[in-house]
Design a protein around this motif. Structure first.
Motif, mmCIF file in Angstrom:
data_model
loop_
_atom_site.group_PDB
_atom_site.id
_atom_site.type_symbol
_atom_site.label_atom_id
_atom_site.label_comp_id
_atom_site.label_asym_id
_atom_site.label_seq_id
_atom_site.Cartn_x
_atom_site.Cartn_y
_atom_site.Cartn_z
ATOM 1 N N PRO A 245 37.208 1.316 30.286
ATOM 2 C CA PRO A 245 35.986 0.897 29.759
ATOM 3 C C PRO A 245 36.229 0.245 28.311
ATOM 4 C CG PRO A 245 36.408 3.020 29.443
ATOM 5 C CD PRO A 245 37.526 2.672 30.275
ATOM 6 N N GLY A 246 35.263 -0.401 27.856
ATOM 7 C CA GLY A 246 35.168 -1.111 26.375
ATOM 8 C C GLY A 246 34.634 -0.308 25.439
ATOM 9 N N LYS A 247 33.934 0.779 25.768
ATOM 10 C CA LYS A 247 32.935 1.664 24.924
ATOM 11 C C LYS A 247 33.482 2.968 24.914
ATOM 12 C CE LYS A 247 29.030 -1.163 26.039
ATOM 13 N NZ LYS A 247 27.322 -1.002 26.462
ATOM 14 N N LEU A 248 33.584 3.510 23.347
ATOM 15 C CA LEU A 248 33.932 4.814 23.297
ATOM 16 C C LEU A 248 33.025 5.859 24.142
ATOM 17 C CD1 LEU A 248 34.560 5.082 19.471
ATOM 18 C CD2 LEU A 248 36.063 5.093 21.331
ATOM 19 N N ASP A 249 31.939 5.667 24.550
ATOM 20 C CA ASP A 249 31.003 6.742 25.106
ATOM 21 C C ASP A 249 31.507 6.903 26.895
ATOM 22 O OD1 ASP A 249 30.110 4.282 26.002
ATOM 23 O OD2 ASP A 249 28.022 4.754 25.777
ATOM 24 N N LYS A 250 32.321 5.780 27.104
ATOM 25 C CA LYS A 250 32.808 6.068 28.482
ATOM 26 C C LYS A 250 34.422 6.600 28.470
ATOM 27 C CE LYS A 250 29.641 2.866 30.429
ATOM 28 N NZ LYS A 250 29.501 1.496 31.282
ATOM 29 N N SER A 251 34.720 6.878 27.545
ATOM 30 C CA SER A 251 36.313 7.584 27.005
ATOM 31 C C SER A 251 36.400 8.746 27.290
ATOM 32 C CB SER A 251 36.946 6.736 25.849
ATOM 33 O OG SER A 251 36.856 5.231 25.746
ATOM 34 N N GLN A 252 37.470 9.295 27.562
ATOM 35 C CA GLN A 252 37.596 10.638 27.706
ATOM 36 C C GLN A 252 37.936 11.468 26.231
ATOM 37 O OE1 GLN A 252 37.516 13.105 30.456
ATOM 38 N NE2 GLN A 252 37.281 14.462 28.508
ATOM 39 N N ILE A 253 37.053 12.355 25.658
ATOM 40 C CA ILE A 253 36.962 13.008 24.541
ATOM 41 C C ILE A 253 38.189 14.044 24.555
ATOM 42 C CG2 ILE A 253 35.178 14.319 24.981
ATOM 43 C CD1 ILE A 253 34.363 13.663 21.764
ATOM 44 N N ILE A 254 38.591 14.537 23.590
ATOM 45 C CA ILE A 254 39.356 16.083 23.567
ATOM 46 C C ILE A 254 38.545 16.906 23.193
ATOM 47 C CG2 ILE A 254 41.574 16.992 22.754
ATOM 48 C CD1 ILE A 254 42.964 14.210 22.543
#
Length: 658
Positions: A245-254
């Motif tokens: 993904p190119g957006k942070l909201d679709k990245s896996q947060i710790i």
């Protein structure tokens, strides 16, 4: 006659000991020197090394973080002595590739992250820890752009913290690109060595030899958030398509209670790169033209300056000796009454120096270290210390140091018998030579090891390795050093050309301390080192490959020449001002370069390793730098002292003074 028989028996003892040791050793191989070909669809598993960071310099185990584990359990790869000392811990991994089969698969999903796991992941992310993967003995390479410049790295980060966010994100999807070269097998029988041991390609293996060889391994990491419920229904190696993904909201947060899914995809690309050239991409140095030009410029300047000093010095001494020898006996007698400069100290120049035992011990260790460095760099320049052979350079240095104990014992005892005129006490000298430098290293490494143990780092030397090192030292180095000392007693001591007076001559007072000149002399040898020293430090502490050993061999040769010249010139200057205590000054005239090396290491720490984030990391850096500086002092000091000793011996044997 008795002396001749003793010498022959000593040499036979040496020969028999060598044969016994050689029979006790197993054959070794050069890892990475034998290519491995894979057939289409053949399974290949990647391996993982310790997590590393230029922020802390403390390696940690890959499985100290909540990563996916292999289905059949974790198995450690066989590691050599150098890898263990460097903190490498190579384990198997669940990342499976099938030759020439492009696929995107699911790996595993973690349990809900605990508070401890979240804190650990965040800490490793903020300390810029890198995951180091290996496929067919090639490290994973990652490319990135900074300010429009393409930069290559080995490994990929544990996670990342965006500049516009306070949250940390974990890398949980890897897109691999494997470059392969098609290889056609021939009917020629090939015997080679592989990473797992000896390999032989015979007629029966022709079909297997024809296949694909891996010539490149690239990784493109990203973070992807998945639905835990949907992912928990999948099994390891199930096909699963993923797009970064190119957006942070679709990245896996710790975050606590988050379940992280790990996936990967692999793409095989045919390449024209041949197997012998596959390491070229790793060994490219940025700014190589500037590197070569700077080194050559430095070498030319140092050669020019040292040449001028040496030529002027030779002319001065020659003119002095020629003028003295041309005088008739009456004029010589008159001149003896008006002697000045170095001729006045003829009765004191070979007087026993202060702390003569320590000097002999340091010279013995210096000969051992110098021999180790020369042989190692020559072998590395010839290509025997390939970067594919992890830890081989350090292992080779240790083995060479152990077996060069004979030269150390011989040099130390020979100097002792020359100074004392008798071989009494040679056993004490031999034991001291065997224990002096290894004892210093042992004390420093033990202190650093307590710091590493406290940090639970894989860089800590295990207790078992301590016993192995002590066994190698006691079973190989100590006996060989004692043998060398024994051989040193069998050789006639060097005879001084002049007699030493019973009463020591008073040394005239000087306007400036002689030690100021001695430590200032170290700047000239340092001038030959500092450019190459920067690249060596960068390879050690910034994880870069160093493989310009040909240039390092040239620099080492130049360093030996400059150390010899500087020490001889300063010895002559001290003798000219009637200072007959030249022994230690000759040693430190060239050995003082170690002071500048250590100061430069501190400068490198302050200005180039500013990212070191903890006192433990700084202590480790300074501890290892101190070991390097002491080794350089013993080596360069020995070169300078031995050259000065033979110069003084030649100088006073050329003059007839009653």
């Amino acid at each position: 006659m008795a002396f001749s028989l003793r010498s022959k028996s000593a040499y036979w003892v040496t020969f028999i000991y060598t044969i016994l040791v050689s029979h006790a050793c197993n054959g070794f191989y050069l890892p990475g020197s034998y290519m491995h070909t894979y057939s289409t669809g053949e399974e290949i598993y990647a391996k993982v090394n310790s997590l590393t960071s230029i922020e802390t310099e403390l390696p940690f185990s890959y499985y100290s973080l909540p990563y996916c584990r292999p289905p059949r359990g974790i198995k450690k790869s066989a590691e050599n002595l150098g890898e263990l000392l460097m903190g490498d811990q190579i384990d198997n991994s669940p990342y499976r590739f099938r030759m020439n089969k492009n696929e995107s698969v699911f790996l595993c999903i973690t349990s809900p992250l605990s508070q401890h796991e979240v804190e650990l992941l965040k800490q490793r992310t903020r300390d810029l820890y890198q995951v180091n993967m290996i496929l067919d003995n090639l490290p994973a390479m990652r490319y990135s752009e900074q300010n429009g410049v393409k930069i290559q790295w080995t490994g990929f980060p544990v996670g990342y913290t965006p500049s516009n966010s306070k949250e940390d994100y974990i890398i949980n999807h890897l897109r691999f690109r494997v470059l392969v070269h098609e290889y056609e097998g021939t009917g020629v029988q090939v015997i080679g060595t592989g990473e797992e041991g000896m390999g032989v390609i015979t007629e029966a293996d022709k079909k297997k030899a024809s296949g694909y060889e891996i010539v490149g391994f690239e990784v493109f990491p990203c973070s992807v958030k998945h639905d835990p419920e949907a992912m928990s229904k999948l099994h390891m190696y199930d096909n699963f398509s993923v797009n970064c993904p190119g957006k942070l909201d679709k990245s896996q947060i710790i975050r606590e209670q988050e379940r992280v899914s790990f996936t990967y995809s692999v793409e095989f690309l045919k390449s024209d790169i041949r197997w012998p050239s596959r390491w070229d991409a790793y060994l490219k140095m940025e700014g190589d033209r500037v590197h070569w030009f700077s080194i050559m410029n430095s070498l030319m300047v140092i050669f020019f300056l040292a040449g001028i000093v040496f030529v002027i010095f030779l002319r001065t001494v020659r003119r002095d000796l020629t003028r003295y020898e041309e005088l008739d006996k009456e004029a010589q007698a008159q001149m003896n009454e008006e002697l000045s400069g170095w001729k006045l100290v003829v009765g004191d120049v070979f007087r026993e120096p202060n702390h003569s035992k320590l000097l002999c011990v340091m010279i013995g260790d210096g000969v051992q270290i110098t021999g180790m460095a020369v042989v190692t760099i020559v072998f590395a320049a010839l290509g025997f210390m390939s970067p594919a052979s992890r830890g081989m350079l350090l292992t080779g240095m240790i083995i060479l140091y152990l077996f060069l104990g004979t030269t150390a014992g011989y040099a130390g005892v020979r100097l002792w018998t020359t100074i004392k005129g008798t071989s009494d006490g040679w056993r004490s000298i031999s034991w001291s030579v065997a224990c002096f430098f290894p004892g210093i290293i042992f004390v420093i490494l033990t202190a650093l090891n307590f710091l590493l143990w406290g940090s639970k780092s894989t860089g800590a030397i295990p207790i078992s390795l301590y016993f192995i090192l002590l066994s190698l030292w006691f079973c190989i180095s100590v006996p060989l050093t004692l043998l060398g000392g024994f051989l040193g007693t069998r050789v006639e001591p060097i005879q001084y050309p002049v007699r030493t007076n019973q009463i020591a001559r008073e040394i005239p007072a000087r306007k400036y301390p002689s030690w100021l000149l001695i430590f200032g002399a170290g700047t000239l040898p340092f001038g030959t080192l500092f450019i190459e020293l920067f690249f060596i430090l960068s390879s050690i502490w910034l994880g870069r490959f160093y493989y310009v050993f040909g240039f390092l061999l040239i620099v080492l040769s130049l360093l030996v020449i400059v150390c010899a010249e500087v020490s001889v010139v300063l010895t002559y200057m001290h003798l000219c001002v009637e200072d007959w205590q030249w022994w230690w000054k000759a040693f430190f005239a060239s050995g003082s370069v170690a002071l500048y090396v250590f100061l430069y290491s501190i400068n490198y720490l302050v200005f180039d390793l500013r990212s070191l984030s903890s006192p433990v990391s700084a202590m480790l850096y300074l501890g290892y730098s101190l070991i390097i500086a002491i080794a350089i002092m013993l080596s360069t000091g020995t070169i300078g002292f031995l050259t000065s000793f033979y110069f003084v011996h030649y100088l006073f044997s050329s003059v007839k003074i009653d």
